[in-house]
Motif scaffolding. Structure first.
Motif, PDB file in Angstrom:
ATOM      1  N   GLY A  44      -8.669   1.801  14.420  1.00 27.69           N
ATOM      2  CA  GLY A  44      -7.320   0.908  14.773  1.00 27.69           C
ATOM      3  C   GLY A  44      -6.960   0.482  16.265  1.00 27.69           C
ATOM      4  N   ALA A  45      -7.250   1.362  17.160  1.00 24.21           N
ATOM      5  CA  ALA A  45      -7.427   0.907  18.591  1.00 24.21           C
ATOM      6  C   ALA A  45      -8.304  -0.060  18.967  1.00 24.21           C
ATOM      7  CB  ALA A  45      -7.617   2.085  19.581  1.00 24.21           C
ATOM      8  N   GLU A  46      -9.311  -0.176  18.288  1.00 26.93           N
ATOM      9  CA  GLU A  46     -10.167  -1.410  18.403  1.00 26.93           C
ATOM     10  C   GLU A  46      -9.825  -2.791  17.865  1.00 26.93           C
ATOM     11  OE1 GLU A  46     -14.019   0.152  17.064  1.00 26.93           O
ATOM     12  OE2 GLU A  46     -14.272   1.644  18.469  1.00 26.93           O
ATOM     13  N   LEU A  47      -9.361  -2.566  16.757  1.00 30.46           N
ATOM     14  CA  LEU A  47      -8.748  -3.571  16.190  1.00 30.46           C
ATOM     15  C   LEU A  47      -7.637  -4.102  16.779  1.00 30.46           C
ATOM     16  CD1 LEU A  47      -8.660  -5.354  13.569  1.00 30.46           C
ATOM     17  CD2 LEU A  47      -6.927  -3.614  12.391  1.00 30.46           C
ATOM     18  N   ALA A  48      -6.576  -3.266  17.251  1.00 27.77           N
ATOM     19  CA  ALA A  48      -5.571  -3.818  18.030  1.00 27.77           C
ATOM     20  C   ALA A  48      -6.049  -4.914  19.309  1.00 27.77           C
ATOM     21  CB  ALA A  48      -4.700  -2.759  18.712  1.00 27.77           C
ATOM     22  N   ASP A  49      -7.214  -4.253  20.151  1.00 26.11           N
ATOM     23  CA  ASP A  49      -7.627  -5.008  21.144  1.00 26.11           C
ATOM     24  C   ASP A  49      -8.092  -6.258  20.619  1.00 26.11           C
ATOM     25  OD1 ASP A  49      -7.174  -3.070  22.973  1.00 26.11           O
ATOM     26  OD2 ASP A  49      -9.093  -2.152  22.926  1.00 26.11           O
ATOM     27  N   ASP A 106       0.352  -5.693  17.198  1.00 28.86           N
ATOM     28  CA  ASP A 106       1.456  -5.881  16.066  1.00 28.86           C
ATOM     29  C   ASP A 106       0.800  -6.399  14.750  1.00 28.86           C
ATOM     30  OD1 ASP A 106       0.734  -8.115  17.306  1.00 28.86           O
ATOM     31  OD2 ASP A 106       2.549  -9.172  17.028  1.00 28.86           O
ATOM     32  N   GLN A 107      -0.748  -6.699  14.939  1.00 29.47           N
ATOM     33  CA  GLN A 107      -1.264  -7.022  13.664  1.00 29.47           C
ATOM     34  C   GLN A 107      -1.892  -5.982  13.047  1.00 29.47           C
ATOM     35  OE1 GLN A 107      -0.937 -10.135  12.356  1.00 29.47           O
ATOM     36  NE2 GLN A 107       0.545 -10.513  14.195  1.00 29.47           N
ATOM     37  N   VAL A 108      -1.908  -4.659  13.646  1.00 30.53           N
ATOM     38  CA  VAL A 108      -2.680  -3.455  13.059  1.00 30.53           C
ATOM     39  C   VAL A 108      -1.887  -2.953  12.017  1.00 30.53           C
ATOM     40  CG1 VAL A 108      -3.560  -1.113  13.576  1.00 30.53           C
ATOM     41  CG2 VAL A 108      -3.723  -2.933  15.140  1.00 30.53           C
ATOM     42  N   THR A 109      -2.433  -3.007  10.591  1.00 32.36           N
ATOM     43  CA  THR A 109      -1.813  -2.170   9.493  1.00 32.36           C
ATOM     44  C   THR A 109      -2.825  -1.391   8.752  1.00 32.36           C
ATOM     45  OG1 THR A 109      -2.416  -4.032   8.068  1.00 32.36           O
ATOM     46  CG2 THR A 109      -0.189  -4.372   9.308  1.00 32.36           C
ATOM     47  N   VAL A 110      -2.396  -0.500   7.950  1.00 29.76           N
ATOM     48  CA  VAL A 110      -3.374   0.129   7.013  1.00 29.76           C
ATOM     49  C   VAL A 110      -4.112  -0.766   6.365  1.00 29.76           C
ATOM     50  CG1 VAL A 110      -3.350   1.815   5.171  1.00 29.76           C
ATOM     51  CG2 VAL A 110      -1.607   2.285   6.974  1.00 29.76           C
ATOM     52  N   SER A 111      -3.470  -2.059   5.953  1.00 24.52           N
ATOM     53  CA  SER A 111      -4.335  -2.907   4.954  1.00 24.52           C
ATOM     54  C   SER A 111      -5.354  -3.576   5.730  1.00 24.52           C
ATOM     55  CB  SER A 111      -3.220  -3.989   4.342  1.00 24.52           C
ATOM     56  OG  SER A 111      -2.535  -3.245   3.645  1.00 24.52           O
ATOM     57  N   ALA A 112      -5.120  -3.798   6.846  1.00 23.68           N
ATOM     58  CA  ALA A 112      -6.101  -4.512   7.982  1.00 23.68           C
ATOM     59  C   ALA A 112      -7.172  -3.313   8.058  1.00 23.68           C
ATOM     60  CB  ALA A 112      -5.462  -5.004   9.038  1.00 23.68           C
ATOM     61  N   LEU A 113      -6.927  -2.275   8.358  1.00 22.66           N
ATOM     62  CA  LEU A 113      -7.810  -1.226   8.633  1.00 22.66           C
ATOM     63  C   LEU A 113      -8.887  -0.882   7.261  1.00 22.66           C
ATOM     64  CD1 LEU A 113      -8.761   0.527  10.982  1.00 22.66           C
ATOM     65  CD2 LEU A 113      -7.067   2.226  10.117  1.00 22.66           C
ATOM     66  N   ALA A 114      -8.107  -0.895   6.212  1.00 25.38           N
ATOM     67  CA  ALA A 114      -8.939  -0.816   5.037  1.00 25.38           C
ATOM     68  C   ALA A 114      -9.771  -1.858   4.599  1.00 25.38           C
ATOM     69  CB  ALA A 114      -7.989  -0.707   3.726  1.00 25.38           C
ATOM     70  N   ARG A 115      -9.466  -3.063   5.155  1.00 25.82           N
ATOM     71  CA  ARG A 115     -10.435  -4.476   5.016  1.00 25.82           C
ATOM     72  C   ARG A 115     -11.770  -4.254   6.121  1.00 25.82           C
ATOM     73  NH1 ARG A 115      -5.548  -6.926   4.661  1.00 25.82           N
ATOM     74  NH2 ARG A 115      -5.362  -7.586   6.755  1.00 25.82           N
ATOM     75  N   ARG A 116     -11.247  -3.347   7.168  1.00 23.56           N
ATOM     76  CA  ARG A 116     -12.218  -3.153   8.203  1.00 23.56           C
ATOM     77  C   ARG A 116     -13.447  -2.257   7.838  1.00 23.56           C
ATOM     78  NH1 ARG A 116     -11.854  -4.344  13.657  1.00 23.56           N
ATOM     79  NH2 ARG A 116     -13.206  -3.448  15.027  1.00 23.56           N
ATOM     80  N   PHE A 117     -13.033  -1.294   7.062  1.00 22.56           N
ATOM     81  CA  PHE A 117     -13.764  -0.155   6.532  1.00 22.56           C
ATOM     82  C   PHE A 117     -14.362  -0.811   4.862  1.00 22.56           C
ATOM     83  CE2 PHE A 117     -11.923   2.351   9.719  1.00 22.56           C
ATOM     84  CZ  PHE A 117     -13.255   2.962  10.274  1.00 22.56           C
ATOM     85  N   ASP A 118     -13.692  -1.732   4.537  1.00 18.31           N
ATOM     86  CA  ASP A 118     -14.085  -2.141   3.277  1.00 18.31           C
ATOM     87  C   ASP A 118     -14.171  -1.209   2.124  1.00 18.31           C
ATOM     88  OD1 ASP A 118     -15.214  -4.163   1.362  1.00 18.31           O
ATOM     89  OD2 ASP A 118     -17.304  -3.444   1.352  1.00 18.31           O
ATOM     90  N   VAL A 119     -12.649  -0.604   2.018  1.00 13.45           N
ATOM     91  CA  VAL A 119     -12.245   0.433   1.155  1.00 13.45           C
ATOM     92  C   VAL A 119     -10.871  -0.009   0.880  1.00 13.45           C
ATOM     93  CG1 VAL A 119     -13.556   2.237   2.340  1.00 13.45           C
ATOM     94  CG2 VAL A 119     -11.209   1.775   2.975  1.00 13.45           C
ATOM     95  N   LYS A 120     -10.517   0.620  -0.115  1.00 10.28           N
ATOM     96  CA  LYS A 120      -9.219   0.614  -0.906  1.00 10.28           C
ATOM     97  C   LYS A 120      -8.108   1.026   0.160  1.00 10.28           C
ATOM     98  CE  LYS A 120     -10.399  -0.121  -5.679  1.00 10.28           C
ATOM     99  NZ  LYS A 120     -10.468  -1.568  -5.696  1.00 10.28           N
ATOM    100  N   VAL A 121      -6.894   0.513   0.151  1.00  7.84           N
ATOM    101  CA  VAL A 121      -5.842   1.189   1.115  1.00  7.84           C
ATOM    102  C   VAL A 121      -5.648   2.584   0.720  1.00  7.84           C
ATOM    103  CG1 VAL A 121      -3.284   0.777   1.767  1.00  7.84           C
ATOM    104  CG2 VAL A 121      -4.988  -1.325   1.474  1.00  7.84           C
TER     105      VAL A 121
END
Length: 189
Positions: free
Chosen positions: A15-20, A25-40
């Motif tokens: 999530g920290a890498e995604l924030a960078d 403000d764009q970091v969400t659980v949904s965005a993180l799930a997409r990053r790992f290619d898993v369901k929320v």
């Protein structure tokens, strides 16, 4: 069942890498799930919601920044310490803009009291001891320094100084010189 290899720490770091990359403000659980290619839903055993994820990223960023500042401040006092602390903040913001934004995320009072944010305040006050300030002037000075450091860095990151001379680096040095001068000759009430 949670996907093998997913942990709260791994998700927080991702999530920290995604924030960078995309902004805090764009970091969400949904965005993180997409990053790992898993369901929320598979992330909810590790983080409660996007607020919890952002809080964890903020705590990680505060810890990283406090560790860097403590290392930079070791053995320094006065202007040297002031400059080292300011440069750590500025360098961290340039290197990790999303994490830097996370350091200003509003934490609930109980979480804030147990966070590395307390270390930041202690280091700032340690710097100010070199200027012989007492209360309440020390608190005023902490607020001034925080405002100047964060304000300058935010404007610089947004490109606010890129279209005019002198160079922002020259201004940064002059701002730190001015702060040192002000702190050495703090105005009497």
């Amino acid at each position: 069942m949670a996907r093998v290899g997913l942990t709260t720490e791994r998700l927080t770091r991702a999530g920290a890498e995604l924030a960078d990359e995309v902004g805090f403000d764009q970091v969400t659980v949904s965005a993180l799930a997409r990053r790992f290619d898993v369901k929320v839903a598979s992330l909810y055993s590790h983080v409660k919601n996007s607020q919890d994820l952002r809080t964890r990223i903020a705590l990680l960023a505060l810890e990283e920044l406090a560790d860097r500042a403590a290392e930079a401040l070791a053995g320094r006092a006065g202007k040297d310490a002031l400059t080292a602390f300011a440069n750590v903040c500025r360098d961290y913001a340039r290197e990790h803009p999303g994490r830097y934004a996370a350091t200003r995320f509003r934490l609930d009072p109980q979480t804030a009291a147990a966070s590395a944010g307390v270390r930041h305040a202690q280091m700032m006050r340690a710097i100010l001891r070199g200027y012989d300030l007492t209360e309440p002037d020390q608190t005023h000075a902490v607020r001034l320094l925080g405002s100047v450091f964060h304000g300058y860095v935010d404007l610089e990151l947004a490109g606010g100084f890129s279209h005019s001379a002198p160079d922002s680096e020259e201004s940064w040095v002059r701002v730190l010189d001015a702060l040192d001068s002000l702190l050495r000759d703090w105005p009497a009430r």
